[in-house]
Structure formats: structure tokens, C-alpha cells
Design a protein around this motif. Structure first.
Motif, mmCIF file in Angstrom:
data_model
loop_
_atom_site.group_PDB
_atom_site.id
_atom_site.type_symbol
_atom_site.label_atom_id
_atom_site.label_comp_id
_atom_site.label_asym_id
_atom_site.label_seq_id
_atom_site.Cartn_x
_atom_site.Cartn_y
_atom_site.Cartn_z
ATOM 1 N N MET A 1 -4.631 -1.138 -2.730
ATOM 2 C CA MET A 1 -3.537 -2.070 -2.460
ATOM 3 C C MET A 1 -3.226 -2.868 -3.723
ATOM 4 S SD MET A 1 -4.086 -3.561 1.388
ATOM 5 C CE MET A 1 -4.265 -2.459 2.793
ATOM 6 N N ARG B 1 1.856 -4.834 3.330
ATOM 7 C CA ARG B 1 0.720 -5.059 4.216
ATOM 8 C C ARG B 1 0.440 -6.535 4.451
ATOM 9 N NH1 ARG B 1 0.451 -0.881 6.873
ATOM 10 N NH2 ARG B 1 -1.690 -1.360 7.483
ATOM 11 N N GLU C 1 0.860 -1.179 0.000
ATOM 12 C CA GLU C 1 0.000 0.000 0.000
ATOM 13 C C GLU C 1 0.896 1.228 0.000
ATOM 14 O OE1 GLU C 1 -3.941 1.628 2.331
ATOM 15 O OE2 GLU C 1 -2.355 0.713 3.531
ATOM 16 N N VAL D 1 -6.203 -6.803 4.404
ATOM 17 C CA VAL D 1 -6.056 -6.437 2.995
ATOM 18 C C VAL D 1 -7.376 -5.873 2.496
ATOM 19 C CG1 VAL D 1 -5.601 -7.312 0.667
ATOM 20 C CG2 VAL D 1 -4.319 -8.225 2.611
#
Length: 570
Positions: free
Chosen positions: A388, A351, A337, A383
């Protein structure tokens, strides 16, 4: 039990220190920005021949070498570059590494008109010297993802905008030049090492394969020059001659080196194949091994070669990539991210870590609603699908566990695990049952004094080897458990005797793992051992006693063993 508590504390302290080092290392990685952009690259494979022994025969194998599906294949009619001088005159020393001179290799590329041939392929050059954009359009359309399609559809030009994307792909054209250095037969290797005749069990080849990767520089200024001076849609002898005489620039990208072998056991050996491979087949095996290792290294070290895609959904985690991008079952990806700091700079933070559990076959032009491949999470936090993105991060596909077992067949033990699920996976299926499925080999050692026969308080050494299957199930983002089942053999030897007591056993149990980092876990396990048979043999392998009460004599074997250890994922 006190012993295992002490071992647990020691491992925990070591793991905590290791995790801290890894965290500090990760901060350095996060100081930069990971690009979320990805387009297909293209490759042209060439060999370089110094007229050394077997080099011509080895270079001939390049014609059988397939460019991986995730890359466009820019194969040209030249397969081998013939060096005009010996290797020594072509080489330079960089630090402690002796390698070919990039300047001289690039000069060979120019002499063989490799730049022209690659551009001629992209622009579908005809025998009369004219160009067209048919292949460019086709590749631009094939390269597009759903987001590209939706944006293009909303524009006035529609799908024509996707065709234009092909222009950007030309500047992602790479050439890999393979050089077979120090290529020797196994007989020559044995002679060099003065290996005794009874130890010369294999035939085939060994070599150091060097790969020199170059990028065709087709930036905006080069492209403008091409269209101004060389492009023609009608026959033009002047422009055709100018194109043939041109030199398109190449940029050195990376040098890779691999020690590889293409061998087999000699005929008559217990492990020899039923039909011996030919010399060409063994050279092909050597070439394939080098190629796979070099591609893996290139993907690890070069951002352009790593696949990237935005997370398109969660529960389960999904991304619109698949076989077109070379995605494989149980392949590892990092989820990033991008975040903005107070000073306005942007950093990429990892992440999560995920692996593929469903690989779709997306080898077609997108229509805007492509099916997504699915992933399961093995580390990290939450997530989401709001910006992302994933990046390919290849791993070896193996784990190593070092620990200590108390009870059962106790002692220090190490286990090597190898992921095998991809060997049984069929593209398009969701196969949770194959995720993190592993083949394992384990070894253990222990020493303790025992009374046996006429021996009193003798020092016994126990060596244990086993193998079987195991599987991991992820309960949360950082906790997994896994059952395992295997079979093994333990041997006991003792001071003052040349005899050996050997026992066959089966083992089964479960492990629980807690992440200390994405690739290091603290592991606890419970294993039940069941002894099947035990016998004592002498130094000549003659049976001294057919049935030995192994568990009764040594107070080990049948029963439960509790283990703690540390697992590292490679």
C-alpha cells in the motif's frame, strides 16, 4: 423531541443520497491507476512584463519568492521576460477564457535562453563552457529514499547508482511564468465600482494573477543530442557556441488563474496595522497569496507534483517522508492499493484516508534507515505495509456543519471549523494533542412566538453567534468524538418593537460523528448552555433594562441542547 427525530431522518436520507453519489464518483476515479512513483521536481520562477501600470514593480517581487522546499530551486539570472508587444497581441481565447498564447510565451523563453540556463544549472556549466555532474550527483543522492539506497547498496556500483538518478530529475524541470493582469490600486477599484467615500476603508492592490507552467522536455532523445553536440569537459568554442544557439523544447503543462489582493485597512481604522505597509510590501503579500494558491492547484491537478510514498509500518501508520517532501502537520494523504482484475488489468483502490501527526526532518542524504513520519486514520479500512502507498491529497483544512438543535438555544445552526494544530506544531514531535484541533465559529437562527411585557404572542427572531475550540478523537476508522468549548452572544428582536435583548453565554459539549464517506459525516451533539448576562437596549443602543430573565421569559438558554447535522470536510 419529535421535531429533532424528523430532522434526523431528513438529514440521514439526504446524506445517504449524497454518499451514494460520492461512491459512484469514486468508482470512476478507481478505474485508472495511481502511480506510486515520486521524484523531486524543480521549478524556475519568471515574471512577464507588458509595461502596464505597476507591472515592473510587481515583477520585482518575484526575486523574494522562495521555491517550496519540496522542489529543487532552479533559479536563473533572468527573472523577468519583457514582452515585445502589448497584451492583446500576445493573447488567445480558449473557450470563454482569454489567456496568453503558449506558443508566444515559449518563444520568449527561447529568446531569453531559459532552456540553456536550466540545463547549465543542472550540469554546473563553467564560464569556459565546460560541464560537470557535481550538482547532478548531489541532487540524485538527496532525492533517493531508503528503498533506492538498499537496492543501490546491493548492486556492484553501490552509491554511484544513486548519483545516476539525477539524470532522470532533469526531465522534471518546470518553469512557472507569472503574469499580473488588471493590476489596480484599491482606489482605482473603488472608483470603478463607484464606492462611496465612507466605504473606502482599505488601501493596496488587486489583480488577476495568471500562472503558465511549462516542462523542459529533456527526454532520452534530447539528452542524447545534448551529450553528442554540446557536452564537453574541456574548453571547446564550437560546442559552446552551438549550446548558446540551441533551442531546448518546452511542453505546456497547465494554466492557473487566481484573483488576489494585497491590502490593509487605512490608517485610523479600528483594524488598521500600527505601521502601514509600503506599496512594495503589499505587492509582495499579493504575490505570496497568488503563489500559494497556484502551488496548491498545481499539486491538485498534476500527478508529478503530488508526493507519494509506500506505507512502511502500521500501528501507527508510517511512511518515510517528511520536511524534505514538504509534509505538514495534519496534512491529508490517501492510501491506495493496486489490485489486479481477472482480465489482467490493474486498478488503484483507495483503502484509507490519513493525516500526519508527526513530521520528521529528513532533509539529508539517506543512509537506508531514515526515520518515518507518523499518521492517524480518519476514514477507510485496514491498512497494511505490504504494497500500500500514500499520495498527497491537499484539503482546505476546513469543515462546515449544518444542523438543527432542540432544547437549549435551539434552532437551525451552521458551524465553520478551521484546523489550527499546524500553527503550534514543532517538527519531529509526536503531537496527538494537536491533531484535528480546530477553531470554530457558529451561527444559529430561530423564530417563535412569546409574551413579553405589553406584547402578547409576539413573533421573536433569535440570532446566535459563538466561537471557540474543538478537537476530534478517532475511536475507529469511521467514528470520532470531540469536545468543544466556546462563548457567544444571542440577540432577540420582535415584531412591533425596535428594542433588542442581547445575552452573553458560554457553551460546552461533545459531538459524535459517523462517516458516510471520507469527507462527509453524520453528526450528533449535546451542548450545555449557561447564560451569563442579558440586557435590553433600544434602537440607539441605550440600556432599557440591565438584567433580563432571558431563560425564564423565553424558555431557552440555560440547559441542554441536542443537535443532529451533517458535516462536510473541505
Amino acid at each position: 423531541m419529535k421535531r429533532i427525530i424528523y430532522i434526523f431522518l431528513a438529514i440521514f436520507l439526504f446524506a445517504s443520497a449524497s454518499a451514494q453519489d460520492i461512491t459512484e464518483s469514486a468508482k470512476k476515479v478507481k478505474s485508472g491507476v495511481v502511480s506510486s512513483e515520486y521524484d523531486r521536481n524543480s521549478f524556475t520562477y519568471l515574471g512577464i512584463d507588458f509595461a502596464e501600470q505597476f507591472s515592473g514593480q510587481a515583477c520585482a517581487q518575484l526575486a523574494k519568492l522562495a521555491v517550496p522546499e519540496k522542489f529543487y530551486d532552479n533559479t536563473v539570472d533572468v527573472k523577468v521576460l519583457s514582452a515585445p508587444s502589448q497584451r492583446e497581441a500576445f493573447s488567445v481565447t480558449t473557450g470563454l477564457v482569454k489567456r496568453l498564447s503558449d506558443e508566444k510565451v515559449i518563444d520568449l523563453l527561447h529568446q531569453n535562453k531559459i532552456g540553456q540556463k536550466i540545463i547549465a544549472k543542472w550540469f554546473n556549466r563553467q564560464p569556459n563552457g565546460t560541464f560537470n555532474v557535481d550538482l547532478l550527483k548531489e541532487r540524485g543522492m538527496f532525492n533517493a529514499n531508503d528503498a533506492d539506497f538498499i537496492i543501490a547498496s546491493a548492486s556492484k556500483r553501490g552509491e554511484s547508482a544513486l548519483m545516476d538518478m539525477g539524470m532522470g530529475l532533469i526531465n522534471k524541470s518546470y518553469v512557472m511564468v507569472l503574469d499580473y493582469d488588471n493590476l489596480m490600486t484599491m482606489e482605482q477599484v473603488y472608483d470603478k465600482g463607484e464606492v462611496p467615500a465612507d466605504k473606502r476603508t482599505m488601501n493596496g492592490f488587486k489583480a488577476t494573477v495568471n500562472a503558465y507552467v511549462y516542462k523542459l522536455n529533456f527526454n532520452d532523445s534530447v539528452a542524447a543530442y545534448f551529450f553528442q553536440d554540446y557536452w564537453t569537459s574541456a574548453p571547446d568554442q564550437g560546442k559552446a557556441s552551438a549550446f548558446e544557439a540551441a533551442r531546448f523544447p518546452f511542453i505546456p503543462v497547465q494554466h492557473f488563474q487566481q484573483e488576489v489582493m494585497g491590502t490593509q485597512f487605512n490608517a485610523g481604522h479600528a483594524l488598521a496595522p500600527k505601521v502601514q505597509k509600503t506599496g512594495d510590501e503589499l505587492l509582495q503579500t499579493l504575490t505570496q497569496a497568488a503563489h500559494q494558491a497556484i502551488i496548491n492547484e498545481a499539486e491538485k491537478k498534476n500527478d508529478d507534483f503530488r508526493v507519494k510514498a509506500f506505507v512502511s509500518a502500521v500501528k501507527p501508520i508510517a511512511a518515510k517522508i517528511g520536511k524534505k517532501e514538504g509534509l505538514q502537520f495534519d496534512q491529508r494523504y490517501f492510501v491506495y492499493e493496486n489490485r489486479e482484475r481477472k482480465d489482467g488489468s490493474v486498478i488503484s483502490e483507495r483503502r484509507a484516508v490519513v493525516k500526519a501527526m508527526k513530521v520528521v526532518d529528513n532533509r539529508k542524504v539517506t543512509t537506508g534507515d531514515s526515520e518515518a513520519s507518523l499518521f492517524y486514520q480518519i476514514a477507510g479500512g485496514k491498512v497494511d505495509a505490504y504494497g500500500m502507498f500514500m499520495e498527497q491529497k491537499n484539503d482546505v483544512g476546513a469543515n462546515f456543519i449544518l444542523g438543527y438543535t432542540d432544547g437549549g438555544l435551539g434552532g437551525i445552526n451552521g458551524r465553520l471549523e478551521y484546523y489550527i494544530g499546524k500553527a503550534f506544531y514543532k517538527a519531529g514531535n509526536l503531537s496527538k494533542g494537536l491533531t484535528s484541533l480546530k477553531l470554530y465559529v457558529e451561527g444559529g437562527v430561530n423564530t417563535e412566538p412569546y409574551d413579553y411585557g405589553t406584547f402578547t404572542d409576539a413573533d421573536f427572531t433569535f440570532l446566535r453567534f459563538s466561537g471557540g475550540l474543538s478537537k476530534d478523537y478517532y475511536l475507529t476508522n469511521f467514528i470520532h468524538w470531540g469536545p468543544f468549548l466556546g462563548v457567544g452572544v444571542e440577540s432577540a428582536t420582535w415584531d412591533g418593537s425596535e428594542n433588542t435583548i442581547s445575552s452573553v453565554f458560554v457553551e460546552g459539549g461533545a459531538r459524535l460523528g459517523i462517516n458516510l464517506s471520507y469527507n462527509i459525516q453524520l453528526i450528533g451533539s449535546a451542548t450545555y448552555y449557561a447564560m451569563i448576562s442579558s440586557e435590553e437596549t433600544d434602537s440607539a443602543d441605550a440600556v432599557v433594562e440591565e438584567e433580563v430573565d432571558y431563560a425564564g421569559i423565553f424558555e431557552r438558554g440555560d440547559g441542554l441542547g441536542i443537535s443532529v447535522g451533517l458535516r462536510i470536510m473541505f
